[in-house]
Motif scaffolding. Structure first.
Motif, PDB file in Angstrom:
ATOM      1  N   ILE A 293       0.826  -1.467   0.512  1.00 37.14           N
ATOM      2  CA  ILE A 293      -0.029   0.061   0.220  1.00 37.14           C
ATOM      3  C   ILE A 293       1.062   1.240  -0.173  1.00 37.14           C
ATOM      4  O   ILE A 293       0.887   2.100  -0.449  1.00 37.14           O
ATOM      5  N   ARG A 294       1.836   1.228   1.086  1.00 32.20           N
ATOM      6  CA  ARG A 294       3.023   2.657   0.883  1.00 32.20           C
ATOM      7  C   ARG A 294       3.603   2.311  -0.409  1.00 32.20           C
ATOM      8  O   ARG A 294       3.866   4.180  -1.298  1.00 32.20           O
ATOM      9  N   SER A 295       4.128   1.494  -1.004  1.00 29.09           N
ATOM     10  CA  SER A 295       4.439   1.300  -2.611  1.00 29.09           C
ATOM     11  C   SER A 295       4.104   2.336  -3.083  1.00 29.09           C
ATOM     12  O   SER A 295       4.246   3.085  -4.265  1.00 29.09           O
ATOM     13  N   LEU A 296       2.203   1.765  -3.401  1.00 31.85           N
ATOM     14  CA  LEU A 296       1.300   2.327  -4.639  1.00 31.85           C
ATOM     15  C   LEU A 296       1.017   3.697  -4.338  1.00 31.85           C
ATOM     16  O   LEU A 296       1.286   4.315  -5.014  1.00 31.85           O
ATOM     17  N   GLY A 297       0.994   4.456  -3.233  1.00 28.56           N
ATOM     18  CA  GLY A 297       1.187   5.460  -2.642  1.00 28.56           C
ATOM     19  C   GLY A 297       2.560   5.756  -3.179  1.00 28.56           C
ATOM     20  O   GLY A 297       2.109   7.624  -3.804  1.00 28.56           O
ATOM     21  N   GLU A 298       3.584   5.655  -2.464  1.00 31.74           N
ATOM     22  CA  GLU A 298       3.963   6.563  -3.084  1.00 31.74           C
ATOM     23  C   GLU A 298       4.829   6.332  -4.414  1.00 31.74           C
ATOM     24  O   GLU A 298       5.024   7.070  -5.384  1.00 31.74           O
ATOM     25  N   ALA A 299       3.977   5.766  -5.538  1.00 32.07           N
ATOM     26  CA  ALA A 299       4.226   5.636  -7.291  1.00 32.07           C
ATOM     27  C   ALA A 299       3.159   6.947  -7.459  1.00 32.07           C
ATOM     28  O   ALA A 299       3.387   7.266  -8.129  1.00 32.07           O
ATOM     29  N   LEU A 300       1.886   6.476  -6.542  1.00 30.81           N
ATOM     30  CA  LEU A 300       0.927   7.828  -7.517  1.00 30.81           C
ATOM     31  C   LEU A 300       1.565   9.288  -7.065  1.00 30.81           C
ATOM     32  O   LEU A 300       1.845  10.100  -7.838  1.00 30.81           O
ATOM     33  N   GLN A 301       2.467   9.228  -6.290  1.00 35.03           N
ATOM     34  CA  GLN A 301       2.975  10.961  -5.649  1.00 35.03           C
ATOM     35  C   GLN A 301       4.209  10.760  -6.844  1.00 35.03           C
ATOM     36  O   GLN A 301       4.186  12.053  -7.256  1.00 35.03           O
ATOM     37  N   TRP A 302       4.714   9.973  -7.222  1.00 35.55           N
ATOM     38  CA  TRP A 302       5.613  10.234  -8.362  1.00 35.55           C
ATOM     39  C   TRP A 302       5.332  10.457  -9.799  1.00 35.55           C
ATOM     40  O   TRP A 302       5.446  11.387  -9.870  1.00 35.55           O
ATOM     41  N   LEU A 303       3.989   9.481  -9.656  1.00 41.80           N
ATOM     42  CA  LEU A 303       3.163  10.108 -11.107  1.00 41.80           C
ATOM     43  C   LEU A 303       2.705  11.609 -10.857  1.00 41.80           C
ATOM     44  O   LEU A 303       3.179  12.248 -12.033  1.00 41.80           O
ATOM     45  N   GLU A 304       2.512  11.677 -10.265  1.00 45.67           N
ATOM     46  CA  GLU A 304       1.655  13.494  -9.811  1.00 45.67           C
ATOM     47  C   GLU A 304       2.951  14.691 -10.201  1.00 45.67           C
ATOM     48  O   GLU A 304       2.829  15.491 -11.043  1.00 45.67           O
ATOM     49  N   ARG A 305       3.965  14.046  -9.852  1.00 40.69           N
ATOM     50  CA  ARG A 305       5.136  15.098  -9.565  1.00 40.69           C
ATOM     51  C   ARG A 305       5.911  15.478 -11.279  1.00 40.69           C
ATOM     52  O   ARG A 305       6.273  16.392 -11.884  1.00 40.69           O
TER      53      ARG A 305
ATOM     54  N   ASN B  75       4.924   5.049 -19.161  1.00 38.99           N
ATOM     55  CA  ASN B  75       4.229   3.467 -19.265  1.00 38.99           C
ATOM     56  C   ASN B  75       5.568   2.670 -18.245  1.00 38.99           C
ATOM     57  O   ASN B  75       5.062   1.937 -17.691  1.00 38.99           O
ATOM     58  N   HIS B  76       6.300   3.126 -17.844  1.00 37.08           N
ATOM     59  CA  HIS B  76       7.588   2.114 -17.110  1.00 37.08           C
ATOM     60  C   HIS B  76       7.330   2.466 -15.964  1.00 37.08           C
ATOM     61  O   HIS B  76       6.345   1.302 -14.667  1.00 37.08           O
ATOM     62  N   LEU B  77       6.088   3.795 -15.102  1.00 34.35           N
ATOM     63  CA  LEU B  77       5.447   4.182 -14.163  1.00 34.35           C
ATOM     64  C   LEU B  77       4.053   3.720 -13.930  1.00 34.35           C
ATOM     65  O   LEU B  77       4.247   3.191 -12.787  1.00 34.35           O
ATOM     66  N   THR B  78       3.104   3.768 -14.753  1.00 38.97           N
ATOM     67  CA  THR B  78       1.748   3.803 -14.647  1.00 38.97           C
ATOM     68  C   THR B  78       1.953   1.638 -14.619  1.00 38.97           C
ATOM     69  O   THR B  78       0.672   1.192 -13.982  1.00 38.97           O
TER      70      THR B  78
ATOM     71  N   GLU C  22       0.750  -3.103 -11.453  1.00 36.45           N
ATOM     72  CA  GLU C  22       0.600  -3.897 -10.676  1.00 36.45           C
ATOM     73  C   GLU C  22       0.063  -4.168  -8.646  1.00 36.45           C
ATOM     74  O   GLU C  22       0.182  -4.645  -8.755  1.00 36.45           O
ATOM     75  N   LEU C  23       1.007  -3.388  -8.331  1.00 38.63           N
ATOM     76  CA  LEU C  23       0.580  -3.006  -7.486  1.00 38.63           C
ATOM     77  C   LEU C  23      -0.720  -2.659  -6.620  1.00 38.63           C
ATOM     78  O   LEU C  23      -0.858  -3.477  -5.300  1.00 38.63           O
TER      79      LEU C  23
ATOM     80  N   PRO D 112      -4.630  11.232 -10.675  1.00 35.69           N
ATOM     81  CA  PRO D 112      -4.495  10.060 -10.817  1.00 35.69           C
ATOM     82  C   PRO D 112      -5.683   9.208 -10.682  1.00 35.69           C
ATOM     83  O   PRO D 112      -5.987   9.176  -8.973  1.00 35.69           O
ATOM     84  N   SER D 113      -6.723   8.314 -11.288  1.00 35.93           N
ATOM     85  CA  SER D 113      -7.346   7.670 -10.590  1.00 35.93           C
ATOM     86  C   SER D 113      -7.140   6.022 -11.101  1.00 35.93           C
ATOM     87  O   SER D 113      -6.901   6.032 -12.223  1.00 35.93           O
TER      88      SER D 113
END
Length: 218
Positions: A9-21, A33-36, A41-42, A107-108
């Motif tokens: 869950i934390r990794s998913l949150g961090e990945a979404l924050q990086w996407l927003e950045r 694409n790599h990040l999405t 997967e998470l 992102p959703s």
């Protein structure tokens, strides 16, 4: 190495924050694409209480669920189809197709398909070395929000701003909904001194701006 559900869950949150950045820096969603893909997967691992596949670039599947199902995860942003390799599709038990889209710059994740591989294969189109699945465009009436409770309400002149229990913001004038709502919310924000930008400098979406307006008027 297996991850706990909290770590996933934390990794998913961090990945979404990086996407927003990345989006705030002006990077198009289609170039991430790599990040999405990692976000998809998470997300799949989270909702199935599973684990990421053990090997990097594991052929045929990406996640193993708590029930032992091998899941191939496909995450799209704008594509109208998804491709599968003929040589590896049989190694998965289940397929999840997710769409990551921006809802007012946030992102959703939308689940487009979650099915056993045996149910999916007859629906695939043979395109040589790959099999292709066409994504049908979602259509239908707008969701009915009339049954949802209003958890907070504020008045500004002849405008009523309400936040529903699902977080949506409703803007009304003389008991009739105002659409689009964001221009009215921005007018209210300027009048009462609410910043229309978030801490990162990006424009607030309707939910965030409406919520801040209701707090300021309350």
């Amino acid at each position: 190495m297996s991850l706990s559900q909290i770590q996933i869950i934390r990794s998913l949150g961090e990945a979404l924050q990086w996407l927003e950045r990345e989006l705030s820096w002006g990077t198009p969603l289609g170039e991430l694409n790599h990040l999405t893909g990692r976000i998809g997967e998470l997300y799949a691992a989270m909702i199935t209480r599973g684990q990421m596949a053990g090997a990097v670039n594991q052929q045929g599947y990406d996640v193993v669920s708590a029930d032992g199902e091998r899941i191939q995860v496909k995450t799209i942003t704008s594509s109208g189809h998804v491709s599968f390799r003929k040589s590896t599709i049989g190694q998965a038990d289940r397929v999840m197709i997710l769409k990551l889209e921006l809802d007012e710059d946030e992102p959703s994740i939308i689940e487009l398909l979650d099915a056993p591989i045996a149910d999916l294969i007859p629906r695939l189109r043979d395109s040589g070395t790959k099999l292709s699945y066409n994504i049908s465009r979602r259509s239908g009436p707008a969701p009915d929000l009339s049954r949802l409770k209003r958890v907070s309400v504020a008045l500004w002149r002849d405008i009523r701003v309400a936040q529903l229990e699902n977080g949506s913001i409703l803007v009304e004038r003389e008991d009739l909904p105002v659409a689009p709502a964001k221009p009215v919310l921005r007018e209210i924000a300027r009048d009462i001194g609410v910043d229309i930008l978030s801490g990162s400098g990006r424009p607030k979406n309707t939910r965030a701006l409406g919520s801040d307006i209701i707090k300021a008027l309350g």
